[in-house]
Motif scaffolding. Structure first.
Motif, short mmCIF file in Angstrom:
data_model
loop_
_atom_site.label_atom_id
_atom_site.label_comp_id
_atom_site.label_asym_id
_atom_site.label_seq_id
_atom_site.Cartn_x
_atom_site.Cartn_y
_atom_site.Cartn_z
N LEU A 6 40.16 52.80 21.28
CA LEU A 6 39.83 51.38 21.20
C LEU A 6 39.95 50.81 22.60
O LEU A 6 41.05 50.74 23.16
CB LEU A 6 40.79 50.65 20.23
CG LEU A 6 40.49 50.78 18.74
CD1 LEU A 6 40.63 52.23 18.26
CD2 LEU A 6 41.39 49.87 17.92
N TYR A 7 38.81 50.44 23.18
CA TYR A 7 38.78 49.98 24.57
C TYR A 7 38.66 48.47 24.64
O TYR A 7 37.83 47.87 23.96
CB TYR A 7 37.61 50.63 25.32
CG TYR A 7 37.45 50.11 26.74
CD1 TYR A 7 38.12 50.73 27.79
CD2 TYR A 7 36.64 49.01 27.01
CE1 TYR A 7 37.98 50.24 29.09
CE2 TYR A 7 36.51 48.52 28.30
CZ TYR A 7 37.18 49.15 29.33
OH TYR A 7 37.05 48.67 30.62
N ARG A 8 39.48 47.87 25.50
CA ARG A 8 39.42 46.42 25.72
C ARG A 8 39.58 46.14 27.20
O ARG A 8 40.65 46.35 27.78
CB ARG A 8 40.50 45.70 24.92
CG ARG A 8 40.53 44.19 25.12
CD ARG A 8 41.53 43.55 24.16
NE ARG A 8 41.02 43.56 22.80
CZ ARG A 8 41.78 43.40 21.73
NH1 ARG A 8 43.08 43.24 21.85
NH2 ARG A 8 41.24 43.42 20.51
N GLY A 9 38.51 45.68 27.84
CA GLY A 9 38.56 45.32 29.25
C GLY A 9 38.98 43.87 29.44
O GLY A 9 39.41 43.19 28.49
N PRO A 10 38.84 43.35 30.67
CA PRO A 10 39.28 41.97 30.95
C PRO A 10 38.44 40.89 30.29
O PRO A 10 38.89 39.74 30.19
CB PRO A 10 39.16 41.88 32.49
CG PRO A 10 39.11 43.29 32.98
CD PRO A 10 38.46 44.09 31.89
N LEU A 11 37.22 41.20 29.85
CA LEU A 11 36.32 40.19 29.30
C LEU A 11 36.99 39.37 28.21
O LEU A 11 37.59 39.92 27.29
CB LEU A 11 35.07 40.87 28.73
CG LEU A 11 33.98 39.93 28.20
CD1 LEU A 11 33.19 39.34 29.35
CD2 LEU A 11 33.05 40.67 27.24
N PRO A 29 35.32 33.53 34.91
CA PRO A 29 34.81 33.34 36.27
C PRO A 29 34.07 34.59 36.74
O PRO A 29 34.30 35.69 36.23
CB PRO A 29 36.07 33.08 37.09
CG PRO A 29 37.17 33.73 36.32
CD PRO A 29 36.79 33.59 34.87
N PRO A 30 33.20 34.44 37.74
CA PRO A 30 32.40 35.59 38.21
C PRO A 30 33.24 36.79 38.62
O PRO A 30 32.86 37.94 38.37
CB PRO A 30 31.62 35.01 39.40
CG PRO A 30 31.52 33.55 39.11
CD PRO A 30 32.81 33.19 38.42
N GLU A 31 34.39 36.55 39.24
CA GLU A 31 35.20 37.67 39.70
C GLU A 31 35.77 38.47 38.52
O GLU A 31 35.91 39.69 38.60
CB GLU A 31 36.33 37.20 40.62
CG GLU A 31 37.30 36.20 40.03
CD GLU A 31 36.88 34.75 40.22
OE1 GLU A 31 37.76 33.87 40.11
OE2 GLU A 31 35.66 34.51 40.47
N LEU A 32 36.08 37.79 37.41
CA LEU A 32 36.57 38.52 36.24
C LEU A 32 35.44 39.32 35.61
O LEU A 32 35.64 40.46 35.17
CB LEU A 32 37.19 37.56 35.23
CG LEU A 32 37.92 38.23 34.06
CD1 LEU A 32 39.12 37.41 33.65
CD2 LEU A 32 37.01 38.45 32.87
N LEU A 33 34.23 38.75 35.58
CA LEU A 33 33.10 39.49 35.03
C LEU A 33 32.80 40.73 35.87
O LEU A 33 32.50 41.80 35.34
CB LEU A 33 31.87 38.60 34.96
CG LEU A 33 31.92 37.45 33.95
CD1 LEU A 33 30.68 36.57 34.05
CD2 LEU A 33 32.08 37.98 32.53
N ARG A 34 32.92 40.60 37.19
CA ARG A 34 32.72 41.78 38.06
C ARG A 34 33.78 42.83 37.79
O ARG A 34 33.49 44.04 37.75
CB ARG A 34 32.72 41.36 39.52
CG ARG A 34 31.47 40.60 39.96
CD ARG A 34 31.39 40.48 41.47
NE ARG A 34 32.45 39.63 42.01
CZ ARG A 34 32.32 38.32 42.19
NH1 ARG A 34 31.19 37.70 41.85
NH2 ARG A 34 33.31 37.61 42.71
N ALA A 35 35.01 42.38 37.61
CA ALA A 35 36.10 43.33 37.32
C ALA A 35 35.88 44.02 35.99
O ALA A 35 36.12 45.23 35.84
CB ALA A 35 37.44 42.60 37.34
N ASP A 36 35.41 43.27 34.99
CA ASP A 36 35.16 43.85 33.68
C ASP A 36 34.04 44.88 33.76
O ASP A 36 34.13 45.97 33.16
CB ASP A 36 34.79 42.75 32.69
CG ASP A 36 34.63 43.29 31.28
OD1 ASP A 36 35.65 43.62 30.65
OD2 ASP A 36 33.48 43.40 30.80
#
Length: 292
Positions: A6-11, A29-36
């Motif tokens: 079960l995978y859960r990223g920062p999104l 924010p854009p930086e979190l989307l890039r990290a995800d």
């Protein structure tokens, strides 16, 4: 070895504003989307390279993943890997599903949820019809709130008989016998959701043949036990896998209690544990025919 992840990223962003969800209309924010996106790409590479394990993957984002191209691309690419048995995502089905024509329908599947007030039933059913045309397995669910009952009944009547409609007990809500019976006529398995399961000390597949993985690779037994047992990317997860007993007092979410060994729900959902599709469906009780 067979392993469910079960995978859960920062999104955490979602395009809906359901009043019963703490992540409603949240914007990342854009930086979190890039990290995800980077975290998911790393995870996808790991899955592709880990060919000595038979893997199944369920993406459980806090928000809505299929509005993001990287989740759609991951679903398609992973579905074609011979050692990946299933790749599934929890989704509100707001995004178009035509991209699934590029996926392997034998591996890709969707766990979908209908949210009345956020989308019309007709629009949601059109998405479901397209999934059926594509030959993609999917379940459909609703939250068991009184204001959702009429819509849930109409949805059950309109869905193909072979599509399982599940009902989640609303968090914090107590159901009397009549209410439980009403929802059970729609979902014969509602009883598993309506009462929290006393899980402390109970043997569980979590940490043995199922794990939770965060975006940074942290491995936990499940989403509801915060203690790390290793990391996906340094290989320490392999030695950590072993039979375990639950360390959490109560388990009240399907993605958790489906793995509790005493409940036997892996048999009930055999072949469809991650996408929440029972092994025997339509149910003999007749709910799939819209008789509720």
């Amino acid at each position: 070895m067979n392993l469910a992840i079960l995978y859960r990223g920062p999104l955490a962003s979602c395009n809906y504003d359901c009043p019963y969800c703490p992540f409603a209309k949240r914007q990342d924010p854009p930086e979190l989307l890039r990290a995800d996106r980077a975290a998911l790409a790393r995870f996808t590479r790991w899955v592709a390279a880990t060919t000595d394990v038979r893997l199944s993957v369920l993406f459980t984002p806090w928000g809505e993943g299929l509005t993001r191209s990287w989740y759609r691309n991951a679903m398609v690419s992973l579905s074609h890997l011979p050692h990946v048995e299933r790749v599934v995502i929890q989704t509100n089905l707001a995004a178009r599903v035509d991209w699934l024509a590029d996926a392997d329908p034998g591996a890709a599947a969707l766990w979908t949820t209908y949210h009345p007030g956020q989308v019309t039933r007709q629009r949601f059913l059109a998405r479901c019809a397209r999934l059926s045309e594509l030959g993609v397995r999917y379940s459909v669910g609703v939250v068991g709130l009184p204001e959702h009952l009429d819509e849930a009944r109409a949805l059950r009547a309109a869905l193909p008989a072979q599509v399982y409609l599940w009902v989640n007990a609303a968090e914090g809500r107590r159901y009397d016998a009549d209410e439980e019976a009403t929802w059970t006529r729609l979902d014969p398995l509602f009883g598993w959701s309506v009462r929290p399961h006393l899980s402390l000390g109970q043997p569980c597949h979590a940490g043995e043949t199922a794990i939770s993985v965060l975006g940074d690779g942290t491995v936990r037994r499940c989403h509801f036990d915060p203690a790390p047992i290793g990391n996906l990317y340094d290989g320490s997860w392999r030695a950590a896998l072993k039979p375990r007993r639950c360390g959490v007092a109560v388990c009240d979410c399907h993605i958790g209690y489906v793995h509790l060994k005493p409940l036997g729900l892996r048999d009930v959902f055999a072949g469809g544990v991650l996408e929440r599709i029972p092994a025997v469906w339509p149910h003999p009780g007749g709910a799939a025919s819209g008789t509720a």
